[in-house]
Design an enzyme around this catalytic site. Structure first.
Site, short mmCIF file in Angstrom:
data_model
loop_
_atom_site.label_atom_id
_atom_site.label_comp_id
_atom_site.label_asym_id
_atom_site.label_seq_id
_atom_site.Cartn_x
_atom_site.Cartn_y
_atom_site.Cartn_z
NE ARG A 131 1.22 3.63 -45.04
CZ ARG A 131 1.16 4.52 -46.05
NH1 ARG A 131 -0.13 4.77 -46.34
NH2 ARG A 131 1.93 4.92 -46.87
CD GLU B 277 -3.13 -1.92 -46.93
OE1 GLU B 277 -3.77 -1.45 -46.15
OE2 GLU B 277 -2.59 -1.22 -47.81
CG HIS C 219 -3.96 1.62 -49.17
ND1 HIS C 219 -2.91 1.22 -48.58
CD2 HIS C 219 -3.70 3.04 -49.30
CE1 HIS C 219 -1.95 2.23 -48.05
NE2 HIS C 219 -2.51 3.29 -48.66
C1 DGY Z 1 0.54 7.10 -49.67
O1 DGY Z 1 0.59 7.84 -50.48
O2 DGY Z 1 1.21 6.97 -48.87
C2 DGY Z 1 -0.65 5.99 -49.92
O3 DGY Z 1 -1.11 5.47 -48.63
C3 DGY Z 1 -0.38 4.92 -50.82
O4 DGY Z 1 0.34 4.04 -50.44
#
Ligand code: DGY
Length: 315
Positions: free
Chosen positions: A234, A263, A281
């Site tokens: 993250r 994002e 992402h």
């Molecule tokens: C997750 O699985 O947490 C990915 O980052 C998608 O948000």
């Protein structure tokens, strides 16, 4: 019999949307222009939430759903869900671990190779005619054999480490605790020490309030002008302003990033940088894995509403 009502906080592919709507009455929160008004209208009847890993399900939203029993996250990360309120209200939370581990780890390796070997600029070199006009593209440094530091050795971190071992990379890690199961991998006591040792630092830890900016200016300085950062966790785990400063002044060699503050609206300082690889992402973004995540997200809702334990509970 009327269907159970749920709030859908983020969009899903059609193959998940259809079965979800067959099973539940789905209120599409993510499509509402006036979200608080939407929640005031439907919140009283909602017993479940279906969201995405990057969704926000905060206190204000949860308070607007007095009958809420369960939140099912389509993603492994659940940092957007206010777990304190859920605990106070005895609301169950589930996520989708395991099914996405290998795809995320594959992308991490791809990002390391792409940044390290300059694969994207090299593609441009060919397409633009520079190969013909200017000759061979600039040389990059080798990737295999470099020292890999893994910050957060959960399922994804371990899957990354297993892959990197195939590139003859010595592996070290920092985690909440030592992991005896990883054998010869070296444990470091702090992120700064790990970064000081590593050539490439992989950020694979779950984001919590405690890990916010765990990769700070000091860690980036320790990684240094030859070092690479790869973040698929993250954005909050990295101090993005400090990262941009380090990339701009070349005190950090490069960064491969799949996650960003705000994002998909990226800080415009990223765009002109030639020492970054930017991804939208998409760590878990394969058809196979997204189908498995969607099924698990629905199965968790189904388990809860048929009186069974969650399959993959967070709390
Ligand atoms: C997750 O699985 O947490 C990915 O980052 C998608 O948000």
């Amino acid at each position: 019999m009327s269907k159970i009502e749920i709030l859908q906080v983020g969009p899903y592919p059609e193959w998940d949307q259809k079965p979800l709507e067959e099973e539940f009455t789905v209120h599409r929160y993510f499509e509402a222009d006036d979200k608080p008004a939407f929640l005031r209208r439907v919140g009283g009847a909602v017993r479940g939430v279906a969201c995405r890993g990057e969704s926000i399900v905060n206190r204000q939203m949860i308070e607007a759903m007095p009958k809420l029993e369960v939140i099912s996250v389509y993603g492994v990360g659940y940092d957007g869900v206010d777990l304190d309120v859920c605990r106070q209200r005895n609301i169950r939370v589930a996520n989708t671990p395991d099914v996405l581990t290998n795809d995320v780890a594959d992308l991490v390796v791809g990002m390391m190779l792409a940044l390290g070997r300059g694969i994207v600029p090299a593609d441009h070199w060919v397409r633009s005619g520079a190969w013909k006009d200017k000759g061979p593209c600039p040389l990059m440094h080798r990737v295999h054999g470099r020292r890999a530091g893994i910050l957060g050795l959960g399922r994804i971190g371990q899957a990354v480490g297993r892959r990197l071992a195939g590139f003859d990379m010595p592996i070290a890690y920092f985690s909440r605790a030592k992991k005896p199961e990883v054998g010869e991998w070296t444990y470091f006591d702090s992120p700064v020490e790990l970064a000081g040792w590593a050539d490439v630092l992989f950020v694979t830890l779950a984001a919590t309030p405690q890990t916010r900016h765990i990769v700070d200016q000091q860690v980036l300085e320790a990684l240094g002008p030859e070092g690479m950062l790869v973040n698929v966790s993250r954005a909050a785990n990295v101090d993005e302003e400090a990262l941009l400063d380090a990339l701009e002044n070349r005190s950090l060699g490069g960064a491969a990033l799949d996650v960003f503050e705000n994002e998909p609206a990226l800080n415009p300082r990223f765009a002109p940088l030639d020492n970054v690889l930017l991804q939208p992402h998409q760590g878990s973004g394969t058809v196979e894995t997204r189908k498995a995540m969607g099924k698990l997200m629905r199965d968790n809702l189904g388990a809860h509403f048929s009186g069974n334990p969650l399959l993959t509970p967070v709390i």
